[in-house]
Motif scaffolding. Structure first.
Motif, PDB file in Angstrom:
ATOM      1  N   LEU A 155      28.835  22.603  11.740  1.00 13.38           N
ATOM      2  CA  LEU A 155      29.017  22.483  13.661  1.00 13.38           C
ATOM      3  C   LEU A 155      29.057  23.826  14.402  1.00 13.38           C
ATOM      4  O   LEU A 155      29.691  24.449  14.047  1.00 13.38           O
ATOM      5  N   SER A 156      28.506  22.744  15.257  1.00 15.47           N
ATOM      6  CA  SER A 156      28.419  24.482  16.217  1.00 15.47           C
ATOM      7  C   SER A 156      28.104  23.924  17.670  1.00 15.47           C
ATOM      8  O   SER A 156      27.167  22.846  18.627  1.00 15.47           O
ATOM      9  N   PHE A 157      28.531  24.467  18.657  1.00 18.80           N
ATOM     10  CA  PHE A 157      28.934  24.145  20.420  1.00 18.80           C
ATOM     11  C   PHE A 157      28.415  25.470  21.613  1.00 18.80           C
ATOM     12  O   PHE A 157      28.589  26.237  20.756  1.00 18.80           O
ATOM     13  N   ILE A 158      27.318  25.060  21.918  1.00 23.56           N
ATOM     14  CA  ILE A 158      26.640  25.528  23.192  1.00 23.56           C
ATOM     15  C   ILE A 158      27.117  25.541  24.383  1.00 23.56           C
ATOM     16  O   ILE A 158      27.434  24.144  25.098  1.00 23.56           O
ATOM     17  N   VAL A 159      28.560  25.908  25.083  1.00 26.66           N
ATOM     18  CA  VAL A 159      28.729  25.782  26.433  1.00 26.66           C
ATOM     19  C   VAL A 159      27.482  26.217  27.436  1.00 26.66           C
ATOM     20  O   VAL A 159      27.472  27.022  27.985  1.00 26.66           O
ATOM     21  N   ASP A 160      27.178  24.912  28.312  1.00 25.21           N
ATOM     22  CA  ASP A 160      26.830  25.736  29.528  1.00 25.21           C
ATOM     23  C   ASP A 160      27.177  25.864  30.774  1.00 25.21           C
ATOM     24  O   ASP A 160      26.923  26.418  31.619  1.00 25.21           O
ATOM     25  N   ALA A 184      42.447  22.483  35.629  1.00 29.82           N
ATOM     26  CA  ALA A 184      41.794  21.131  35.237  1.00 29.82           C
ATOM     27  C   ALA A 184      40.128  21.559  35.283  1.00 29.82           C
ATOM     28  O   ALA A 184      40.209  22.389  36.277  1.00 29.82           O
ATOM     29  N   ALA A 185      39.325  20.758  33.972  1.00 23.81           N
ATOM     30  CA  ALA A 185      37.906  22.146  34.290  1.00 23.81           C
ATOM     31  C   ALA A 185      36.780  20.648  33.453  1.00 23.81           C
ATOM     32  O   ALA A 185      37.604  20.118  33.005  1.00 23.81           O
ATOM     33  N   VAL A 186      35.876  20.468  34.145  1.00 18.15           N
ATOM     34  CA  VAL A 186      34.527  19.758  32.706  1.00 18.15           C
ATOM     35  C   VAL A 186      33.933  21.162  32.447  1.00 18.15           C
ATOM     36  O   VAL A 186      33.919  21.674  33.381  1.00 18.15           O
ATOM     37  N   VAL A 187      33.332  21.025  31.831  1.00 14.10           N
ATOM     38  CA  VAL A 187      32.818  21.573  30.180  1.00 14.10           C
ATOM     39  C   VAL A 187      31.886  20.863  30.120  1.00 14.10           C
ATOM     40  O   VAL A 187      31.372  19.507  29.422  1.00 14.10           O
ATOM     41  N   THR A 188      30.890  21.342  29.897  1.00 13.18           N
ATOM     42  CA  THR A 188      29.224  20.407  29.320  1.00 13.18           C
ATOM     43  C   THR A 188      28.631  21.350  28.350  1.00 13.18           C
ATOM     44  O   THR A 188      28.625  22.251  29.083  1.00 13.18           O
ATOM     45  N   GLY A 189      28.283  21.309  27.503  1.00 12.98           N
ATOM     46  CA  GLY A 189      27.909  21.616  26.357  1.00 12.98           C
ATOM     47  C   GLY A 189      26.155  21.046  25.420  1.00 12.98           C
ATOM     48  O   GLY A 189      26.544  19.379  25.620  1.00 12.98           O
ATOM     49  N   ASN A 190      26.493  21.484  24.579  1.00 13.58           N
ATOM     50  CA  ASN A 190      25.472  20.568  23.623  1.00 13.58           C
ATOM     51  C   ASN A 190      26.260  21.268  22.192  1.00 13.58           C
ATOM     52  O   ASN A 190      27.016  21.723  21.910  1.00 13.58           O
ATOM     53  N   TRP A 191      26.099  20.206  21.815  1.00 13.26           N
ATOM     54  CA  TRP A 191      26.382  20.194  19.668  1.00 13.26           C
ATOM     55  C   TRP A 191      25.376  19.568  18.710  1.00 13.26           C
ATOM     56  O   TRP A 191      25.044  19.647  19.359  1.00 13.26           O
ATOM     57  N   SER A 192      25.524  20.499  17.628  1.00  9.76           N
ATOM     58  CA  SER A 192      24.620  19.994  16.401  1.00  9.76           C
ATOM     59  C   SER A 192      25.383  20.031  15.256  1.00  9.76           C
ATOM     60  O   SER A 192      26.163  21.254  15.200  1.00  9.76           O
TER      61      SER A 192
END
Length: 143
Positions: free
Chosen positions: A86-91, A100-108
């Motif tokens: 697994l790999s996360f890339i946080v945008d 509190a926070a909103v986190v967006t990104g990509n996973w593969s």
């Protein structure tokens, strides 16, 4: 007087050097990534709020509860090779307030049979002084 000033100065430096919330949030995701890649779903799940109100999307539907999420992972992924790497890339990490926070990104995921990937939007909240994912909406793209 100098000792008091030095004490105050050291206190301020240590306060400023402490991790900012975004660092703590990234650390949770890094620990999850490492746990997944070791095949350790129990440790991966530590990044989620251990509560029946945890909300996540599974197979296009909203689901609730930490145990239900664990059951879904255990039912779909039986061993380390099935989990893959697994790999996360946080945008972006958008702080909503101090807790509190909103986190967006990509996973593969890289596996021998396929390479699924997608995007995620997480609501992360500080609960009992720990950052945890309280809502997870991840979706698959073309892999």
């Amino acid at each position: 007087m100098i000792k008091k000033f030095m004490f105050l100065w050291l206190f301020l430096i240590s306060f400023m050097a402490s991790a900012v919330p975004t660092d703590d949030i990234l650390a949770v995701l890094e620990k999850q990534e490492a746990a997944w890649n070791k095949g350790d779903i129990a440790s991966y799940m530590q990044g989620y709020w251990h509560n029946d109100k945890l909300r996540f999307v599974s197979e296009g539907e909203f689901q609730f509860g930490w145990q239900n999420m664990l059951n879904a992972y255990q039912g779909n992924s039986v061993d380390k090779s099935a989990l893959g790497q697994l790999s996360f890339i946080v945008d972006e990490i958008k702080m909503l307030n101090n807790d509190a926070a909103v986190v967006t990104g990509n996973w593969s995921i890289i596996r021998s049979k396929d390479n699924p990937k997608g995007v995620f939007t997480l609501l992360m909240e500080r609960k009992n002084d720990l950052w945890v994912i309280t809502q997870d909406h991840s979706s698959s793209g073309k892999g």
